[in-house]
Design a protein around this motif. Structure first.
Motif, PDB file in Angstrom:
ATOM      1  N   LEU A 257       0.874  -1.170   0.000  1.00 20.50           N
ATOM      2  CA  LEU A 257       0.000   0.000   0.000  1.00 20.50           C
ATOM      3  C   LEU A 257       0.908   1.216   0.000  1.00 20.50           C
ATOM      4  O   LEU A 257       1.586   1.500   0.974  1.00 20.50           O
ATOM      5  N   HIS A 258       0.974   1.920  -1.133  1.00 22.63           N
ATOM      6  CA  HIS A 258       1.906   3.047  -1.198  1.00 22.63           C
ATOM      7  C   HIS A 258       1.236   4.413  -1.164  1.00 22.63           C
ATOM      8  O   HIS A 258       1.898   5.408  -0.893  1.00 22.63           O
ATOM      9  N   THR A 259      -0.053   4.476  -1.408  1.00 23.88           N
ATOM     10  CA  THR A 259      -0.776   5.736  -1.281  1.00 23.88           C
ATOM     11  C   THR A 259      -2.138   5.439  -0.671  1.00 23.88           C
ATOM     12  O   THR A 259      -2.919   4.672  -1.241  1.00 23.88           O
ATOM     13  N   TRP A 260      -2.380   6.018   0.490  1.00 21.74           N
ATOM     14  CA  TRP A 260      -3.627   5.793   1.213  1.00 21.74           C
ATOM     15  C   TRP A 260      -4.788   6.360   0.425  1.00 21.74           C
ATOM     16  O   TRP A 260      -4.643   7.443  -0.154  1.00 21.74           O
ATOM     17  N   PRO A 261      -5.925   5.696   0.331  1.00 24.04           N
ATOM     18  CA  PRO A 261      -6.305   4.471   1.023  1.00 24.04           C
ATOM     19  C   PRO A 261      -6.241   3.212   0.158  1.00 24.04           C
ATOM     20  O   PRO A 261      -6.393   2.118   0.675  1.00 24.04           O
ATOM     21  N   ASP A 262      -6.026   3.343  -1.168  1.00 22.34           N
ATOM     22  CA  ASP A 262      -6.226   2.161  -2.003  1.00 22.34           C
ATOM     23  C   ASP A 262      -5.252   1.997  -3.166  1.00 22.34           C
ATOM     24  O   ASP A 262      -5.513   1.260  -4.101  1.00 22.34           O
ATOM     25  N   ARG A 263      -4.119   2.666  -3.137  1.00 23.39           N
ATOM     26  CA  ARG A 263      -3.128   2.549  -4.220  1.00 23.39           C
ATOM     27  C   ARG A 263      -2.088   1.514  -3.820  1.00 23.39           C
ATOM     28  O   ARG A 263      -1.231   1.777  -2.987  1.00 23.39           O
ATOM     29  N   TYR A 264      -2.185   0.349  -4.409  1.00 24.38           N
ATOM     30  CA  TYR A 264      -1.314  -0.774  -4.096  1.00 24.38           C
ATOM     31  C   TYR A 264      -0.398  -1.091  -5.257  1.00 24.38           C
ATOM     32  O   TYR A 264      -0.646  -0.709  -6.396  1.00 24.38           O
ATOM     33  N   ASP A 265       0.618  -1.839  -4.944  1.00 25.71           N
ATOM     34  CA  ASP A 265       1.471  -2.468  -5.927  1.00 25.71           C
ATOM     35  C   ASP A 265       1.813  -3.843  -5.395  1.00 25.71           C
ATOM     36  O   ASP A 265       1.502  -4.168  -4.250  1.00 25.71           O
ATOM     37  N   VAL A 266       2.442  -4.663  -6.195  1.00 16.79           N
ATOM     38  CA  VAL A 266       2.883  -5.986  -5.771  1.00 16.79           C
ATOM     39  C   VAL A 266       4.400  -6.007  -5.874  1.00 16.79           C
ATOM     40  O   VAL A 266       4.956  -5.700  -6.931  1.00 16.79           O
ATOM     41  N   ILE A 267       5.062  -6.323  -4.758  1.00 20.23           N
ATOM     42  CA  ILE A 267       6.517  -6.358  -4.754  1.00 20.23           C
ATOM     43  C   ILE A 267       7.015  -7.739  -4.343  1.00 20.23           C
ATOM     44  O   ILE A 267       6.298  -8.517  -3.717  1.00 20.23           O
ATOM     45  N   ALA A 268       8.252  -8.010  -4.728  1.00 18.55           N
ATOM     46  CA  ALA A 268       8.901  -9.271  -4.369  1.00 18.55           C
ATOM     47  C   ALA A 268      10.217  -8.955  -3.673  1.00 18.55           C
ATOM     48  O   ALA A 268      10.897  -7.974  -4.004  1.00 18.55           O
ATOM     49  N   TYR A 269      10.556  -9.806  -2.706  1.00 15.15           N
ATOM     50  CA  TYR A 269      11.798  -9.687  -1.940  1.00 15.15           C
ATOM     51  C   TYR A 269      12.538 -11.012  -2.052  1.00 15.15           C
ATOM     52  O   TYR A 269      11.964 -12.079  -1.807  1.00 15.15           O
ATOM     53  N   ALA A 270      13.789 -10.939  -2.450  1.00 16.14           N
ATOM     54  CA  ALA A 270      14.657 -12.115  -2.525  1.00 16.14           C
ATOM     55  C   ALA A 270      16.048 -11.686  -2.072  1.00 16.14           C
ATOM     56  O   ALA A 270      16.289 -10.499  -1.818  1.00 16.14           O
ATOM     57  N   THR A 271      16.944 -12.641  -1.949  1.00 11.31           N
ATOM     58  CA  THR A 271      18.322 -12.325  -1.589  1.00 11.31           C
ATOM     59  C   THR A 271      19.267 -13.077  -2.511  1.00 11.31           C
ATOM     60  O   THR A 271      18.913 -14.110  -3.089  1.00 11.31           O
ATOM     61  N   THR A 272      20.474 -12.538  -2.638  1.00 13.69           N
ATOM     62  CA  THR A 272      21.529 -13.204  -3.405  1.00 13.69           C
ATOM     63  C   THR A 272      22.821 -13.119  -2.610  1.00 13.69           C
ATOM     64  O   THR A 272      22.894 -12.445  -1.590  1.00 13.69           O
ATOM     65  N   GLY A 273      23.837 -13.773  -3.115  1.00 14.67           N
ATOM     66  CA  GLY A 273      25.123 -13.797  -2.427  1.00 14.67           C
ATOM     67  C   GLY A 273      25.245 -15.055  -1.599  1.00 14.67           C
ATOM     68  O   GLY A 273      24.256 -15.733  -1.300  1.00 14.67           O
ATOM     69  N   ASP A 274      26.460 -15.389  -1.233  1.00 17.10           N
ATOM     70  CA  ASP A 274      26.717 -16.620  -0.482  1.00 17.10           C
ATOM     71  C   ASP A 274      25.920 -16.709   0.809  1.00 17.10           C
ATOM     72  O   ASP A 274      25.502 -17.786   1.225  1.00 17.10           O
TER      73      ASP A 274
ATOM     74  N   ALA B 175      20.143  -7.748  -0.925  1.00 18.96           N
ATOM     75  CA  ALA B 175      18.687  -7.770  -1.018  1.00 18.96           C
ATOM     76  C   ALA B 175      18.271  -7.441  -2.445  1.00 18.96           C
ATOM     77  O   ALA B 175      18.897  -6.611  -3.112  1.00 18.96           O
ATOM     78  N   VAL B 176      17.214  -8.080  -2.887  1.00 20.09           N
ATOM     79  CA  VAL B 176      16.627  -7.825  -4.198  1.00 20.09           C
ATOM     80  C   VAL B 176      15.161  -7.495  -3.959  1.00 20.09           C
ATOM     81  O   VAL B 176      14.419  -8.295  -3.391  1.00 20.09           O
ATOM     82  N   ILE B 177      14.761  -6.289  -4.342  1.00 20.24           N
ATOM     83  CA  ILE B 177      13.367  -5.852  -4.193  1.00 20.24           C
ATOM     84  C   ILE B 177      12.902  -5.389  -5.563  1.00 20.24           C
ATOM     85  O   ILE B 177      13.562  -4.574  -6.204  1.00 20.24           O
ATOM     86  N   GLY B 178      11.777  -5.909  -5.987  1.00 18.23           N
ATOM     87  CA  GLY B 178      11.281  -5.500  -7.290  1.00 18.23           C
ATOM     88  C   GLY B 178       9.777  -5.433  -7.335  1.00 18.23           C
ATOM     89  O   GLY B 178       9.071  -6.087  -6.562  1.00 18.23           O
ATOM     90  N   ARG B 179       9.309  -4.630  -8.241  1.00 14.20           N
ATOM     91  CA  ARG B 179       7.882  -4.479  -8.497  1.00 14.20           C
ATOM     92  C   ARG B 179       7.506  -5.480  -9.576  1.00 14.20           C
ATOM     93  O   ARG B 179       8.160  -5.557 -10.607  1.00 14.20           O
ATOM     94  N   LEU B 180       6.470  -6.282  -9.313  1.00 11.53           N
ATOM     95  CA  LEU B 180       5.969  -7.183 -10.335  1.00 11.53           C
ATOM     96  C   LEU B 180       5.074  -6.386 -11.282  1.00 11.53           C
ATOM     97  O   LEU B 180       4.271  -5.569 -10.841  1.00 11.53           O
ATOM     98  N   PRO B 181       5.218  -6.600 -12.576  1.00  8.80           N
ATOM     99  CA  PRO B 181       4.467  -5.799 -13.563  1.00  8.80           C
ATOM    100  C   PRO B 181       3.006  -6.244 -13.677  1.00  8.80           C
ATOM    101  O   PRO B 181       2.629  -6.993 -14.567  1.00  8.80           O
ATOM    102  N   VAL B 182       2.171  -5.764 -12.769  1.00 10.92           N
ATOM    103  CA  VAL B 182       0.737  -6.066 -12.802  1.00 10.92           C
ATOM    104  C   VAL B 182       0.117  -5.227 -13.917  1.00 10.92           C
ATOM    105  O   VAL B 182       0.245  -3.997 -13.902  1.00 10.92           O
ATOM    106  N   PRO B 183      -0.539  -5.878 -14.886  1.00 18.52           N
ATOM    107  CA  PRO B 183      -1.008  -5.148 -16.071  1.00 18.52           C
ATOM    108  C   PRO B 183      -1.876  -3.931 -15.793  1.00 18.52           C
ATOM    109  O   PRO B 183      -1.737  -2.913 -16.458  1.00 18.52           O
TER     110      PRO B 183
END
Length: 169
Positions: A35-52, A57-65
């Protein structure tokens, strides 16, 4: 290249993807609504990690059409992260820490709509890399950009975390 989303609240990425660097990985991925703008503006994000040891940290926005392609670092900046993380960490330090906190917290204390993928193949179209002045949430670097799950079924599940009342503009 940036434009403006329909509401004018955030810069929006335009279709110019010829020079983007793409990172690829297979790891645990946490997908959550943001939720990035109150009250109803959402996005979908993903969190992953890399390295030994998962130090990047890897944070990205999924491209919701149906949603505009907002820049996550700008979303972070609007949440005034320097009030929490300070401003002495250099360019984008506080924004990077805020984004990492969102992903890490979403994984540590998942909400009911959170999707947890224990071994997912993914790619990130890189917008920015931020080196942190000190480790934050176990990470010393953040890659941020546009996140894609390679499995179409996982992608459908990821899009389903978006609340039904979310708006596009």
């Amino acid at each position: 290249m940036l434009g403006v989303d329909p509401s004018g609240a955030y810069p929006v990425r335009k279709e110019n993807r010829n020079v983007a660097k793409t990172l690829r990985g297979e790891s645990r991925v946490t997908v959550l609504p943001l939720l990035h703008t109150w009250p109803d503006r959402y996005d979908v994000i993903a969190y992953a990690t890399t390295g030994d040891f998962g130090q990047t940290a890897v944070i990205g926005r999924l491209p919701v059409p149906q949603l505009p392609d907002v820049a996550l670092m700008d979303v972070a900046a609007r949440h005034q992260p320097t009030r929490v993380y300070g401003s002495s960490g250099g360019s984008a330090f506080a924004e990077a820490c805020w984004l990492i906190c969102v992903g890490w917290s979403g994984r540590s204390v998942p909400k009911p709509r959170t999707l947890e993928c224990h071994a997912a193949s993914w790619s990130l179209e890189l917008d920015r890399t931020t080196e942190l002045k000190q480790p934050m949430y176990g990470h010393d670097r953040l890659h941020v950009g546009r996140f894609t799950l390679n499995d179409p079924q996982l992608t459908d599940k990821a899009f389903a975390v978006l609340p039904t009342h979310a708006t596009s503009g």
